[in-house]
Design an enzyme around this catalytic site. Sequence first.
Site, PDB file in Angstrom:
ATOM      1  N   LYS A 117      20.592  -2.416 -22.783  1.00 46.41           N
ATOM      2  CA  LYS A 117      19.190  -2.180 -22.420  1.00 46.41           C
ATOM      3  C   LYS A 117      18.230  -3.244 -22.915  1.00 46.41           C
ATOM      4  O   LYS A 117      18.355  -3.781 -24.004  1.00 46.41           O
ATOM      5  CB  LYS A 117      18.750  -0.827 -22.986  1.00 46.41           C
ATOM      6  N   TYR A 148     -31.290  13.864 -34.771  1.00 44.38           N
ATOM      7  CA  TYR A 148     -29.979  13.720 -35.416  1.00 44.38           C
ATOM      8  C   TYR A 148     -29.387  15.081 -35.739  1.00 44.38           C
ATOM      9  O   TYR A 148     -30.084  15.989 -36.190  1.00 44.38           O
ATOM     10  CB  TYR A 148     -30.104  12.904 -36.718  1.00 44.38           C
ATOM     11  N   GLU A 195       4.823  -0.316 -21.702  1.00 40.78           N
ATOM     12  CA  GLU A 195       4.725   1.150 -21.689  1.00 40.78           C
ATOM     13  C   GLU A 195       3.750   1.647 -22.755  1.00 40.78           C
ATOM     14  O   GLU A 195       2.967   2.577 -22.530  1.00 40.78           O
ATOM     15  CB  GLU A 195       6.096   1.774 -21.938  1.00 40.78           C
ATOM     16  N   SER A 199      18.019  -0.579 -26.977  1.00 42.94           N
ATOM     17  CA  SER A 199      18.282   0.839 -27.176  1.00 42.94           C
ATOM     18  C   SER A 199      19.265   0.996 -28.328  1.00 42.94           C
ATOM     19  O   SER A 199      20.147   0.165 -28.518  1.00 42.94           O
ATOM     20  CB  SER A 199      18.870   1.428 -25.898  1.00 42.94           C
ATOM     21  N   LYS A 252     -17.659   8.238 -35.153  1.00 47.21           N
ATOM     22  CA  LYS A 252     -17.061   6.999 -35.670  1.00 47.21           C
ATOM     23  C   LYS A 252     -15.549   6.895 -35.486  1.00 47.21           C
ATOM     24  O   LYS A 252     -15.041   5.828 -35.172  1.00 47.21           O
ATOM     25  CB  LYS A 252     -17.424   6.825 -37.138  1.00 47.21           C
ATOM     26  N   THR A 272       0.891  -1.160   0.000  1.00 48.22           N
ATOM     27  CA  THR A 272       0.000   0.000   0.000  1.00 48.22           C
ATOM     28  C   THR A 272       0.928   1.209   0.000  1.00 48.22           C
ATOM     29  O   THR A 272       2.034   1.134   0.562  1.00 48.22           O
ATOM     30  CB  THR A 272      -0.925   0.052   1.245  1.00 48.22           C
ATOM     31  N   HIS A 273       0.521   2.269  -0.647  1.00 50.65           N
ATOM     32  CA  HIS A 273       1.374   3.468  -0.792  1.00 50.65           C
ATOM     33  C   HIS A 273       2.735   3.138  -1.402  1.00 50.65           C
ATOM     34  O   HIS A 273       3.719   3.811  -1.112  1.00 50.65           O
ATOM     35  CB  HIS A 273       1.608   4.169   0.561  1.00 50.65           C
TER      36      HIS A 273
HETATM   37  N1  ARG Z   1     -22.558   9.962 -42.494  1.00 50.29           N
HETATM   38  C1  ARG Z   1     -23.623  10.310 -41.630  1.00 50.29           C
HETATM   39  C2  ARG Z   1     -23.212  10.025 -40.189  1.00 50.29           C
HETATM   40  O1  ARG Z   1     -22.341   9.291 -39.969  1.00 50.29           O
HETATM   41  C3  ARG Z   1     -24.831   9.493 -41.968  1.00 50.29           C
HETATM   42  C4  ARG Z   1     -26.097  10.135 -41.533  1.00 50.29           C
HETATM   43  C5  ARG Z   1     -26.363  11.340 -42.341  1.00 50.29           C
HETATM   44  N2  ARG Z   1     -27.636  11.883 -42.038  1.00 50.29           N
HETATM   45  C6  ARG Z   1     -27.973  13.125 -42.393  1.00 50.29           C
HETATM   46  N3  ARG Z   1     -29.133  13.527 -42.019  1.00 50.29           N
HETATM   47  N4  ARG Z   1     -27.158  13.917 -43.020  1.00 50.29           N
HETATM   48  O2  ARG Z   1     -23.764  10.540 -39.268  1.00 50.29           O
END
Ligand code: ARG
Length: 459
Positions: free
Chosen positions: A285, A319, A292, A279, A327, A157-158
Amino acid sequence: MATKKMWGGRFEGKNSDVTERLSMSVHYDSRLYRQDIKGSKVHAEMLKDMGILTHDEFKSIVSGLDTVLKEIESGDFNFRSDYEDIHMNIEARLTELIGDAGRKLHTARSRNDQVAVDTRLYIREETEKIESLLKKFILRLADIAEQQRETVMAGYTHMQIAQPVRLSQHLLAHAWALSRDLKRFETFRNMHNLCPLGVGALAGVNYVNNRKFLAEHLGFAGVTPNSMDTVADRDYIADILYASSLLGVHLSRICEELVLWSTYEFNYIRLSDQVTTGSSIMPQKKNPDLAELIRGKSGRLTGNLVSLLTVMKGLPLTYNRDMQEDKEPLFDTVDTVLLCLEGMIEMFKDIVFNKERMSETLRGNFSTATDIADYLVQKGVPFRTSHEIVGSIVGYCEKEKRNFFELNLEELRKFSNAFDEDVLINLDPAGSTERKQSEGGTSLSSVLNQIESIREIVV
Ligand code: ARG
């Protein structure tokens, strides 16, 4: 490139170059091509059942999509940034291949539900891959824990030596944290296994569609309950980013110990040549670079989570194009987690533990001080008093440069009359682990029980 946009009906002017460059996502969302094609096939089948597509149109859509799939997989597909994303690239190519039937595919569908279904399918598949690597790693830790059940080391601990523990208890501590990660991935995968397809842009669609059919054929447990929530929701991404971040934190902590334990000063482990690097200037080394790097990679996992949460936090329903920013963090996190898990498995494949060094560390210190205090408790001394007595023995040893273990009974008796012959056994670090009788402690039976239950959970 200036082609007519699929959404271009009302436009007279063309997008400027910068608008196109900001809009395009196909250079990364092309990764969703399989899911997009799968979703489109099932959607087309539903449209056929609804009477929107003839049987022949449906057939030609399916074979057209198969051709697109082949083109993409063989590297022959021409991804066009002026078509923005993977969805429109595939649809455009399909229409080029099969003509007007292709133009019917987007009936009763929006890119908003389309991108959601693609991403959910992607996450489901990738989560399963993560889970299976995670299981492999946990099982490896359990195997080592079993092999090393008699190895005793210092628990800290610590970062200061605290009490003797079995090496297996230490490794299992990590395995339990990882088993919660596993559970988290499984839980999120099940929780989000609902089909978003069929809700349209945000309000539902003007057709009696069959969302149950879509769900069943895409392997979802049911359908999402609200069209607006469906297209505004990115929890299914945030959750995997969170689960990955926390997994990253756990891996990073393990790696930190590997780095530390492989130092000359600790010398608790030896990592194989397969996972260490040299190294360019210092010939002697052997650096734990892999550990890491994985420790470092956990930073980007957290970064990706924060990035998505920040994108989402101010968005009104439903949306918004900001959401396209979901993504890259997702893909990066999935790639990073898979890579790191593979690295962990590789590091633990041939790791060697230096038992002698571990026990040497224990003996050189006062790791059994608590045991001695508890020994005095057994002899009727109140714990606070025994704590003080043992504390002054430690102080004495430090001043006299004596090792705890060298003290004989006579010397000990100077501190308390309650000391007897049997105290010497209580000084022994290995025995200390067996005196831990509480459930979940570091005794052999506890460790063996844990190994059994963790194997049950993981398999
Ligand atoms: N490429 C767009 C995205 O990943 C797809 C959806 C587009 N929808 C729109 N209403 N422009 O979000």
